[in-house]
Design a protein around this motif. Structure first.
Motif, PDB file in Angstrom:
ATOM      1  N   UNK A   1       0.824  -1.214   0.000  1.00 28.92           N
ATOM      2  CA  UNK A   1       0.000   0.000   0.000  1.00 28.92           C
ATOM      3  C   UNK A   1       0.855   1.259   0.000  1.00 28.92           C
ATOM      4  N   UNK A   2       1.675   1.447   1.062  1.00 33.81           N
ATOM      5  CA  UNK A   2       2.344   2.737   1.145  1.00 33.81           C
ATOM      6  C   UNK A   2       3.529   2.880   0.203  1.00 33.81           C
ATOM      7  N   UNK A   3       3.894   1.817  -0.477  1.00 34.48           N
ATOM      8  CA  UNK A   3       4.882   1.976  -1.536  1.00 34.48           C
ATOM      9  C   UNK A   3       4.376   2.811  -2.696  1.00 34.48           C
ATOM     10  N   UNK A   4       3.049   2.988  -2.747  1.00 30.10           N
ATOM     11  CA  UNK A   4       2.460   3.761  -3.849  1.00 30.10           C
ATOM     12  C   UNK A   4       2.392   5.250  -3.572  1.00 30.10           C
ATOM     13  N   UNK A   5       2.653   5.678  -2.343  1.00 35.42           N
ATOM     14  CA  UNK A   5       2.413   7.073  -1.949  1.00 35.42           C
ATOM     15  C   UNK A   5       3.115   8.088  -2.853  1.00 35.42           C
ATOM     16  N   UNK A   6       4.421   7.968  -3.095  1.00 34.62           N
ATOM     17  CA  UNK A   6       5.044   8.989  -3.954  1.00 34.62           C
ATOM     18  C   UNK A   6       4.490   9.002  -5.367  1.00 34.62           C
ATOM     19  N   UNK A   7       3.979   7.863  -5.828  1.00 35.18           N
ATOM     20  CA  UNK A   7       3.486   7.800  -7.203  1.00 35.18           C
ATOM     21  C   UNK A   7       2.086   8.394  -7.330  1.00 35.18           C
ATOM     22  N   UNK A   8       1.324   8.401  -6.231  1.00 29.84           N
ATOM     23  CA  UNK A   8       0.037   9.101  -6.250  1.00 29.84           C
ATOM     24  C   UNK A   8       0.264  10.575  -6.544  1.00 29.84           C
TER      25      UNK A   8
ATOM     26  N   UNK B   1     -13.266  15.790   7.779  1.00 28.30           N
ATOM     27  CA  UNK B   1     -13.907  14.494   7.972  1.00 28.30           C
ATOM     28  C   UNK B   1     -13.657  13.557   6.798  1.00 28.30           C
ATOM     29  N   UNK B   2     -13.618  14.120   5.590  1.00 31.71           N
ATOM     30  CA  UNK B   2     -13.333  13.301   4.408  1.00 31.71           C
ATOM     31  C   UNK B   2     -11.955  12.658   4.530  1.00 31.71           C
ATOM     32  N   UNK B   3     -10.970  13.432   4.984  1.00 32.62           N
ATOM     33  CA  UNK B   3      -9.617  12.901   5.155  1.00 32.62           C
ATOM     34  C   UNK B   3      -9.579  11.847   6.263  1.00 32.62           C
ATOM     35  N   UNK B   4     -10.313  12.098   7.349  1.00 37.16           N
ATOM     36  CA  UNK B   4     -10.315  11.150   8.471  1.00 37.16           C
ATOM     37  C   UNK B   4     -10.936   9.822   8.057  1.00 37.16           C
ATOM     38  N   UNK B   5     -12.125   9.890   7.455  1.00 39.76           N
ATOM     39  CA  UNK B   5     -12.793   8.635   7.093  1.00 39.76           C
ATOM     40  C   UNK B   5     -12.101   7.929   5.928  1.00 39.76           C
ATOM     41  N   UNK B   6     -11.443   8.696   5.064  1.00 35.94           N
ATOM     42  CA  UNK B   6     -10.641   8.077   4.023  1.00 35.94           C
ATOM     43  C   UNK B   6      -9.502   7.272   4.632  1.00 35.94           C
ATOM     44  N   UNK B   7      -8.879   7.846   5.665  1.00 36.95           N
ATOM     45  CA  UNK B   7      -7.786   7.147   6.337  1.00 36.95           C
ATOM     46  C   UNK B   7      -8.290   5.897   7.059  1.00 36.95           C
ATOM     47  N   UNK B   8      -9.451   6.020   7.724  1.00 39.58           N
ATOM     48  CA  UNK B   8     -10.017   4.866   8.424  1.00 39.58           C
ATOM     49  C   UNK B   8     -10.373   3.760   7.434  1.00 39.58           C
ATOM     50  N   UNK B   9     -10.934   4.157   6.292  1.00 41.69           N
ATOM     51  CA  UNK B   9     -11.237   3.174   5.251  1.00 41.69           C
ATOM     52  C   UNK B   9      -9.965   2.498   4.763  1.00 41.69           C
ATOM     53  N   UNK B  10      -8.897   3.281   4.629  1.00 38.57           N
ATOM     54  CA  UNK B  10      -7.622   2.702   4.221  1.00 38.57           C
ATOM     55  C   UNK B  10      -7.100   1.703   5.227  1.00 38.57           C
ATOM     56  N   UNK B  11      -7.260   2.022   6.515  1.00 36.96           N
ATOM     57  CA  UNK B  11      -6.845   1.083   7.560  1.00 36.96           C
ATOM     58  C   UNK B  11      -7.591  -0.244   7.434  1.00 36.96           C
ATOM     59  N   UNK B  12      -8.921  -0.153   7.340  1.00 38.03           N
ATOM     60  CA  UNK B  12      -9.716  -1.375   7.253  1.00 38.03           C
ATOM     61  C   UNK B  12      -9.453  -2.153   5.985  1.00 38.03           C
ATOM     62  N   UNK B  13      -9.353  -1.429   4.858  1.00 37.77           N
ATOM     63  CA  UNK B  13      -9.145  -2.097   3.583  1.00 37.77           C
ATOM     64  C   UNK B  13      -7.810  -2.806   3.484  1.00 37.77           C
TER      65      UNK B  13
ATOM     66  N   UNK C   1      -1.122   5.323   3.036  1.00 39.81           N
ATOM     67  CA  UNK C   1      -0.220   5.241   4.188  1.00 39.81           C
ATOM     68  C   UNK C   1      -0.874   4.470   5.333  1.00 39.81           C
ATOM     69  N   UNK C   2      -2.116   4.857   5.652  1.00 44.70           N
ATOM     70  CA  UNK C   2      -2.817   4.185   6.745  1.00 44.70           C
ATOM     71  C   UNK C   2      -3.138   2.750   6.359  1.00 44.70           C
ATOM     72  N   UNK C   3      -3.431   2.528   5.076  1.00 41.06           N
ATOM     73  CA  UNK C   3      -3.683   1.174   4.588  1.00 41.06           C
ATOM     74  C   UNK C   3      -2.485   0.276   4.872  1.00 41.06           C
TER      75      UNK C   3
END
Length: 462
Positions: A175-182, A355-367, A308-310
């Motif tokens: 997952x977080x290996x993709x961060x710089x490419x995003x 809130x969009x950023x928070x829930x996006x991060x939480x979704x990333x954690x769960x996913x 990152x959270x994912x």
């Protein structure tokens, strides 16, 4: 007790517990490969980072690819679905070849590197969308599947007494290996440079995969670390707690035997639901952010936070599962993933960026956290010797979930809008949590515990 003497450079024995499971003890990691076993966490982690951008950063390149090649959005979303299909399809046959010795780990990684390069070349130079489906969807997907299956199963073999945290850490690289490419694809890549950017990324990532894979080495069948007695509670409190909460499989199940327990089908269905929700979020969160009126750079930030959270969540939940049990953590993750989809809807309807950023991060954690749970749970339930094949059966659910999450997800968004689609995704994840309640390791009573074998059988082996 029987003992057979053989000539060997390293003294090792096979012991059998009261369930009949065999453990090979007496050899250290350095005896086998000349270096500590933590390197078999590091190199698989690096290899996983090399394939992550194809899935997690692909949606960030959608606008540029759409304009440059005149591909419509439906084609691009289905292309990601095809990639996920082939990534999952290769898991079981690759596992069988890995286990029978026809595909050594390092060559599986080299083939994965070739597939990675072909994917980026096709996105850059494909004269027709069908070529991109073949090059990126099929070949890059199969290459990523080889790398994923090899890396995840490798670390589980080297840490049989504490696999949750280690498997989660390695899985996090996906997952977080993709961060710089995003950020690269959303903020820098445009119509004037997209071919050069994609070519450079493909060359770099294929080299990362190939070089990391060249250091891979499997332990012998039934290997157990020399400092841990499999017939007694370990002295290390971390290993002791992990084995109490997640005792080793009662035997080494073949794929046929594992399927006959009924657990594989339940795990397959749970992963189908949760990975489909995860892929749906990856594919459509950027679109929903745009619809909600958030700036493109902010949406890219949200996707980066999600990645990152994912990735971090995979390591954290793996560590927690060593302490509290895989099943309990799996149910928790399903609930978190489901509720996060409702939170994304809420934040978008309110127009609230924080809130969009928070829930996006939480979704990333769960996913992200679902994958190390199933990888570690498969070895816990069915043993390590056939884990590549057994996990390949479970992981094959992505054959369907990729198409559902991306391709069918696009159809649902078109019919119901983003709010309806995200609501459905959240409900599916919650239902998967209910199904996970019925998971239980085969061959064990409901009261799970580890007890020493009062009459172990021991013999020396090569």
């Amino acid at each position: 007790m029987t003992t057979t003497d053989v000539l060997t450079s390293v003294s090792c024995r096979e012991v059998t517990d009261r369930n009949g499971r065999v453990y090979r003890i007496g050899e250290s990691d350095r005896d086998i490969m000349g270096r500590p076993r933590w390197t078999m966490v590091l190199f698989p982690w690096i290899g996983m980072m090399g394939i992550s951008s194809a899935e997690y950063a692909f949606a960030s390149a959608e606008d540029t690819l759409h304009t440059a090649h005149h591909w419509n959005s439906q084609h691009i979303f289905w292309m990601l679905g095809v990639w996920v299909f082939f990534q999952a399809a290769v898991a079981f046959p690759a596992g069988k070849m890995r286990e029978n010795g026809t595909l050594p780990a390092r060559w599986a990684m080299v083939l994965g590197a070739v597939g990675t390069l072909m994917g980026y070349l096709s996105l850059a130079y494909a004269p027709h969308v069908i070529v991109a489906y073949i090059g990126f969807g099929a070949f890059s997907g199969m290459g990523a599947g080889l790398v994923y299956a090899t890396c995840v199963n490798m670390v589980g073999k080297w840490y049989p007494e504490r696999r949750g945290g280690k498997t989660g850490f390695v899985n996090g690289g996906f997952a977080y290996g993709s961060v710089p490419f995003v950020f690269l694809f959303t903020q820098y890549m445009d119509l004037s440079n997209f071919r050069g950017v994609l070519l450079g990324v493909g060359l770099f990532l294929s080299l990362v995969v190939a070089v990391s894979g060249w250091f891979f080495k499997d332990p012998p069948k039934n290997w157990w670390p020399e400092q841990v007695d499999p017939l007694k509670p370990p002295n290390d409190p971390r290993a002791r707690r992990s084995l109490e909460k997640n005792p080793p499989a009662v035997k080494q199940y073949t794929p046929k035997e594992a399927w006959q327990t009924g657990r594989v089908a339940l795990m397959w269905f749970c992963l189908l639901c949760t990975s489909g929700v995860n892929i749906f979020g990856i594919a459509f969160q950027v679109d929903y952010g745009d619809e909600a009126g958030f700036a493109g750079g902010i949406v890219a930030t949200a996707m980066s936070l999600k990645a990152i959270v994912n990735g971090t969540g995979r390591g954290v939940i793996g560590w927690l599962s060593d302490r509290h049990g895989r099943k309990q953590c799996l149910i928790f993750v399903c609930i978190v993933l489901g509720l996060a989809q409702y939170g994304i809807i809420w934040s978008g309807e309110m127009g609230s960026l924080p809130l969009f950023l928070i829930f996006s991060s939480i979704s990333g954690f769960g996913g992200g956290a679902i994958f190390p749970m199933f990888a570690a749970m498969t070895a816990d339930y069915f043993g390590e010797n056939n884990n590549a094949s057994n996990y390949g059966m479970v992981y094959s659910s992505k054959l369907v979930s990729g198409l559902l999450g991306s391709g069918v997800g696009a159809m649902v968004v078109g019919a119901w809008g983003h709010v309806g689609a995200f609501t459905l995704a959240g409900s599916i994840s919650l239902f998967a949590g209910f199904v996970a309640v019925f998971l239980h390791p085969p061959g064990r009573p409901r009261l799970r515990h580890i007890a020493p074998n009062p009459q172990p059988i021991s013999r020396e082996v090569m």
